[in-house]
Design a protein around this motif. Structure first.
Motif, PDB file in Angstrom:
ATOM      1  N   LEU A   1     -22.019  42.806  -3.288  1.00 15.42           N
ATOM      2  CA  LEU A   1     -20.714  43.451  -3.418  1.00 15.42           C
ATOM      3  C   LEU A   1     -20.826  44.901  -2.986  1.00 15.42           C
ATOM      4  CD1 LEU A   1     -17.788  43.809  -4.595  1.00 15.42           C
ATOM      5  CD2 LEU A   1     -18.883  44.190  -6.827  1.00 15.42           C
ATOM      6  N   ASP A   2     -19.912  45.350  -2.114  1.00 19.84           N
ATOM      7  CA  ASP A   2     -19.833  46.754  -1.714  1.00 19.84           C
ATOM      8  C   ASP A   2     -18.401  47.236  -1.929  1.00 19.84           C
ATOM      9  OD1 ASP A   2     -19.781  49.251  -0.586  1.00 19.84           O
ATOM     10  OD2 ASP A   2     -20.544  48.649   1.376  1.00 19.84           O
TER      11      ASP A   2
ATOM     12  N   PHE B   1     -20.247  37.092  -0.323  1.00 20.22           N
ATOM     13  CA  PHE B   1     -20.486  38.489   0.033  1.00 20.22           C
ATOM     14  C   PHE B   1     -19.131  39.175   0.194  1.00 20.22           C
ATOM     15  CE2 PHE B   1     -23.621  35.551   1.659  1.00 20.22           C
ATOM     16  CZ  PHE B   1     -24.732  35.957   0.933  1.00 20.22           C
ATOM     17  N   THR B   2     -18.882  40.166  -0.651  1.00 22.32           N
ATOM     18  CA  THR B   2     -17.540  40.739  -0.705  1.00 22.32           C
ATOM     19  C   THR B   2     -17.577  42.261  -0.611  1.00 22.32           C
ATOM     20  OG1 THR B   2     -17.663  40.701  -3.129  1.00 22.32           O
ATOM     21  CG2 THR B   2     -16.564  38.855  -2.058  1.00 22.32           C
ATOM     22  N   GLY B   3     -16.488  42.800  -0.092  1.00 18.42           N
ATOM     23  CA  GLY B   3     -16.345  44.243   0.018  1.00 18.42           C
ATOM     24  C   GLY B   3     -14.913  44.655  -0.246  1.00 18.42           C
ATOM     25  N   SER B   4     -14.758  45.902  -0.646  1.00 18.68           N
ATOM     26  CA  SER B   4     -13.413  46.459  -0.806  1.00 18.68           C
ATOM     27  C   SER B   4     -13.463  47.926  -0.419  1.00 18.68           C
ATOM     28  CB  SER B   4     -12.923  46.303  -2.253  1.00 18.68           C
ATOM     29  OG  SER B   4     -13.806  46.936  -3.161  1.00 18.68           O
ATOM     30  N   ASP B   5     -12.299  48.476  -0.144  1.00 18.38           N
ATOM     31  CA  ASP B   5     -12.199  49.882   0.228  1.00 18.38           C
ATOM     32  C   ASP B   5     -10.762  50.328  -0.041  1.00 18.38           C
ATOM     33  OD1 ASP B   5     -14.148  51.757   2.250  1.00 18.38           O
ATOM     34  OD2 ASP B   5     -12.051  52.391   2.075  1.00 18.38           O
ATOM     35  N   ARG B   6     -10.614  51.586  -0.429  1.00 18.88           N
ATOM     36  CA  ARG B   6      -9.263  52.081  -0.704  1.00 18.88           C
ATOM     37  C   ARG B   6      -8.457  52.255   0.574  1.00 18.88           C
ATOM     38  NH1 ARG B   6      -9.804  57.667  -3.605  1.00 18.88           N
ATOM     39  NH2 ARG B   6      -7.543  57.496  -3.446  1.00 18.88           N
ATOM     40  N   ASP B   7      -9.146  52.300   1.725  1.00 19.74           N
ATOM     41  CA  ASP B   7      -8.505  52.509   3.026  1.00 19.74           C
ATOM     42  C   ASP B   7      -8.176  51.152   3.659  1.00 19.74           C
ATOM     43  OD1 ASP B   7      -7.764  53.125   5.600  1.00 19.74           O
ATOM     44  OD2 ASP B   7      -9.538  54.296   6.083  1.00 19.74           O
ATOM     45  N   ALA B   8      -6.900  50.890   3.874  1.00 24.14           N
ATOM     46  CA  ALA B   8      -6.485  49.611   4.458  1.00 24.14           C
ATOM     47  C   ALA B   8      -7.055  49.436   5.863  1.00 24.14           C
ATOM     48  CB  ALA B   8      -4.960  49.524   4.496  1.00 24.14           C
TER      49      ALA B   8
ATOM     50  N   GLY C   1      -8.604  48.270  -2.167  1.00 24.22           N
ATOM     51  CA  GLY C   1      -8.563  48.669  -3.567  1.00 24.22           C
ATOM     52  C   GLY C   1      -9.507  49.818  -3.843  1.00 24.22           C
ATOM     53  N   ALA C   2      -9.122  50.714  -4.737  1.00 24.35           N
ATOM     54  CA  ALA C   2      -9.985  51.811  -5.159  1.00 24.35           C
ATOM     55  C   ALA C   2     -11.049  51.265  -6.100  1.00 24.35           C
ATOM     56  CB  ALA C   2      -9.167  52.888  -5.855  1.00 24.35           C
ATOM     57  N   ILE C   3     -12.141  52.005  -6.242  1.00 19.11           N
ATOM     58  CA  ILE C   3     -13.222  51.525  -7.102  1.00 19.11           C
ATOM     59  C   ILE C   3     -12.772  51.426  -8.553  1.00 19.11           C
ATOM     60  CG2 ILE C   3     -14.288  53.785  -7.570  1.00 19.11           C
ATOM     61  CD1 ILE C   3     -17.007  52.121  -7.012  1.00 19.11           C
ATOM     62  N   ALA C   4     -11.783  52.223  -8.938  1.00 19.40           N
ATOM     63  CA  ALA C   4     -11.262  52.143 -10.311  1.00 19.40           C
ATOM     64  C   ALA C   4     -10.629  50.785 -10.589  1.00 19.40           C
ATOM     65  CB  ALA C   4     -10.240  53.255 -10.537  1.00 19.40           C
TER      66      ALA C   4
ATOM     67  N   LEU D   1     -16.657  65.157  -5.480  1.00 15.85           N
ATOM     68  CA  LEU D   1     -17.467  63.953  -5.432  1.00 15.85           C
ATOM     69  C   LEU D   1     -18.209  63.687  -6.739  1.00 15.85           C
ATOM     70  CD1 LEU D   1     -18.932  64.114  -1.810  1.00 15.85           C
ATOM     71  CD2 LEU D   1     -16.988  62.790  -2.648  1.00 15.85           C
ATOM     72  N   PHE D   2     -18.478  64.744  -7.522  1.00 17.38           N
ATOM     73  CA  PHE D   2     -19.161  64.526  -8.794  1.00 17.38           C
ATOM     74  C   PHE D   2     -18.280  63.699  -9.736  1.00 17.38           C
ATOM     75  CE2 PHE D   2     -21.616  68.001  -7.053  1.00 17.38           C
ATOM     76  CZ  PHE D   2     -22.910  67.660  -7.412  1.00 17.38           C
ATOM     77  N   GLY D   3     -16.980  64.001  -9.740  1.00 18.04           N
ATOM     78  CA  GLY D   3     -16.051  63.211 -10.548  1.00 18.04           C
ATOM     79  C   GLY D   3     -15.958  61.786 -10.057  1.00 18.04           C
ATOM     80  N   LEU D   4     -15.914  61.619  -8.734  1.00 18.78           N
ATOM     81  CA  LEU D   4     -15.862  60.277  -8.142  1.00 18.78           C
ATOM     82  C   LEU D   4     -17.078  59.457  -8.559  1.00 18.78           C
ATOM     83  CD1 LEU D   4     -14.789  58.180  -6.027  1.00 18.78           C
ATOM     84  CD2 LEU D   4     -16.185  59.372  -4.335  1.00 18.78           C
ATOM     85  N   HIS D   5     -18.268  60.078  -8.474  1.00 17.62           N
ATOM     86  CA  HIS D   5     -19.488  59.358  -8.829  1.00 17.62           C
ATOM     87  C   HIS D   5     -19.540  59.037 -10.325  1.00 17.62           C
ATOM     88  CE1 HIS D   5     -20.736  60.276  -4.762  1.00 17.62           C
ATOM     89  NE2 HIS D   5     -21.830  59.561  -4.944  1.00 17.62           N
ATOM     90  N   ALA D   6     -19.063  59.961 -11.154  1.00 15.83           N
ATOM     91  CA  ALA D   6     -19.032  59.694 -12.596  1.00 15.83           C
ATOM     92  C   ALA D   6     -18.127  58.509 -12.902  1.00 15.83           C
ATOM     93  CB  ALA D   6     -18.563  60.945 -13.350  1.00 15.83           C
ATOM     94  N   ASN D   7     -16.962  58.472 -12.278  1.00 17.03           N
ATOM     95  CA  ASN D   7     -16.038  57.350 -12.486  1.00 17.03           C
ATOM     96  C   ASN D   7     -16.629  56.039 -11.959  1.00 17.03           C
ATOM     97  OD1 ASN D   7     -14.175  59.078 -13.625  1.00 17.03           O
ATOM     98  ND2 ASN D   7     -13.065  59.423 -11.694  1.00 17.03           N
ATOM     99  N   MET D   8     -17.276  56.137 -10.799  1.00 15.06           N
ATOM    100  CA  MET D   8     -17.901  54.951 -10.214  1.00 15.06           C
ATOM    101  C   MET D   8     -18.953  54.388 -11.162  1.00 15.06           C
ATOM    102  SD  MET D   8     -19.753  54.650  -6.478  1.00 15.06           S
ATOM    103  CE  MET D   8     -20.969  55.923  -6.811  1.00 15.06           C
TER     104      MET D   8
END
Length: 373
Positions: free
Chosen positions: A193-194, A250-257, A281-284, A312-319
């Motif tokens: 999964l990515d 094998f699956t992937g998602s991304d917030r960018d269409a 979809g966003a990682i959230a 990016l620190f906030g993004l990584h913490a949420n991830m």
């Protein structure tokens, strides 16, 4: 075609060890050297390495060597070298030279002497620097006064599989993706999964690996331009690779269409669309995939190329929070140039992997054990 000689498999710096492991699985006895792996075999192995290796960036055939203490000696011995055994006069040739700890030390002078020998003894045409026509590259390395002649049998770098046309920002090279998956213990049986898939490289590589597909199946190679090219042997080698349908997903998602569209198109061209899935979809919004636990692998933004580091620190913490709370039983790998961003996830990382050169950056793979519930 049956003579055994030395073959140098060029690696992305920092990924020599997983490339050696891959070569060992394919039946070679590899020796790790700085920048790559040495194996030995006949010309069939040169073709097989280009077709089958996922981690090599190119395959060099070391076809001969001689001593050269000074330029006159280099000139004389280059003229006697059996160029016609491998090179065709009608195929343009490029010469790349280097020298280390040798009395003949000027790369430009070495190049000039080799080019002159090729033109006057073989009748070769030297490719112009700006030329885009197919050509063969001769690599000349003089070290401790020993001149080694190698042929680049690959052409365009092996990360160019031939089926990926659409590329997202800061893409992960296929060769690197395959070796990072290998470093995480991926053997084809685990789901992958990515959730920041970009153009789908990790997902598509994982599916191809699991299906036993030849990574070089969709492209041509420089060895097809050589005088000793055996077209029948090459066709037989290609026909001998029999992919199978993997059992994992094998699956992937991304917030960018747009990234999702790219991934879908790339997977279709690669012939792995039946075993892969991509969604926007966003990682959230990430949900646990159905079925057994597997491997999460992510190449998130790390500020050096895409975006600024601050947010990016906030993004990584949420991830990290999402992965810990929703993917118990899975293992996580993150590729980043910033140790601080990896640590901001709060994930229980093992000691990071070796430093790997990635487009001028120095990245590492940070991976966890199995996440607890």
């Amino acid at each position: 075609m049956t003579d055994t000689f030395e073959i140098f498999l060029v690696a992305t710096p920092g990924l020599e060890a997983p490339l050696a492991a891959e070569a060992r699985e394919l039946g070679w006895t590899p020796a790790i050297q700085p920048g790559g792996v040495t194996v030995s075999g006949p010309w069939r192995d040169v073709m097989r390495a280009n077709l089958m290796l996922r981690g090599a960036t190119r395959v060099l055939a070391r076809v001969g060597s001689f001593r050269a203490m000074h330029l006159a000696q280099l000139d004389k011995r280059a003229r006697k070298f059996p160029w016609a055994d491998w090179l065709r006069p009608e195929v343009p040739v490029r010469v790349e030279a280097s020298s280390k700890a040798s009395r003949v030390y000027h790369a430009g002078a070495i190049t000039q002497r080799i080019e002159r020998a090729l033109v006057e003894e073989l009748g070769a045409t030297i490719a112009k620097p700006e030329a885009t026509d197919p050509s063969v590259t001769v690599k000349v390395r003089i070290e401790d006064d020993l001149c080694t002649i190698s042929l680049d049998t690959t052409g365009e770098s092996l990360h160019k599989r031939g089926h990926k046309q659409a590329v997202a920002k800061a893409p992960m090279r296929e060769t690197m993706a395959a070796m990072f998956l290998r470093e995480m213990g991926f053997d084809g049986s685990q789901p992958v999964l990515d959730p920041m898939c970009g153009s789908g490289t990790f997902v598509i590589e994982a599916a191809g690996m699991a299906a036993g597909m030849a990574p070089g199946r969709s492209r041509s190679f420089a060895f097809e331009l050589l005088a000793n090219f055996d077209a029948a042997a090459w066709q037989a080698l290609r026909a001998g690779v029999t992919p199978h349908a993997p059992t994992a997903r094998f699956t992937g998602s991304d917030r960018d269409a747009g990234a999702v569209r790219m991934s879908l198109a790339n997977a279709e061209r690669a012939g792995v669309a039946d075993w892969t899935g991509f969604a926007q979809g966003a990682i959230a919004d990430l949900q646990r995939p159905e079925g057994p636990a597997g491997i999460v692998i992510i190449n998130p933004p790390y500020g050096a190329r895409v975006g600024n580091k601050g947010p990016l620190f906030g993004l990584h913490a949420n991830m990290g929070e999402v992965l810990r709370s929703r993917l118990a039983g899975w293992r996580v790998g993150i590729v980043t140039s910033e140790a601080g961003l990896a640590k901001a996830t709060g994930l229980p990382f093992l000691p990071p992997g070796p430093i790997v050169a990635h487009g001028g950056l120095k990245v590492r793979l940070w991976q966890t054990g199995i996440l607890g519930g």
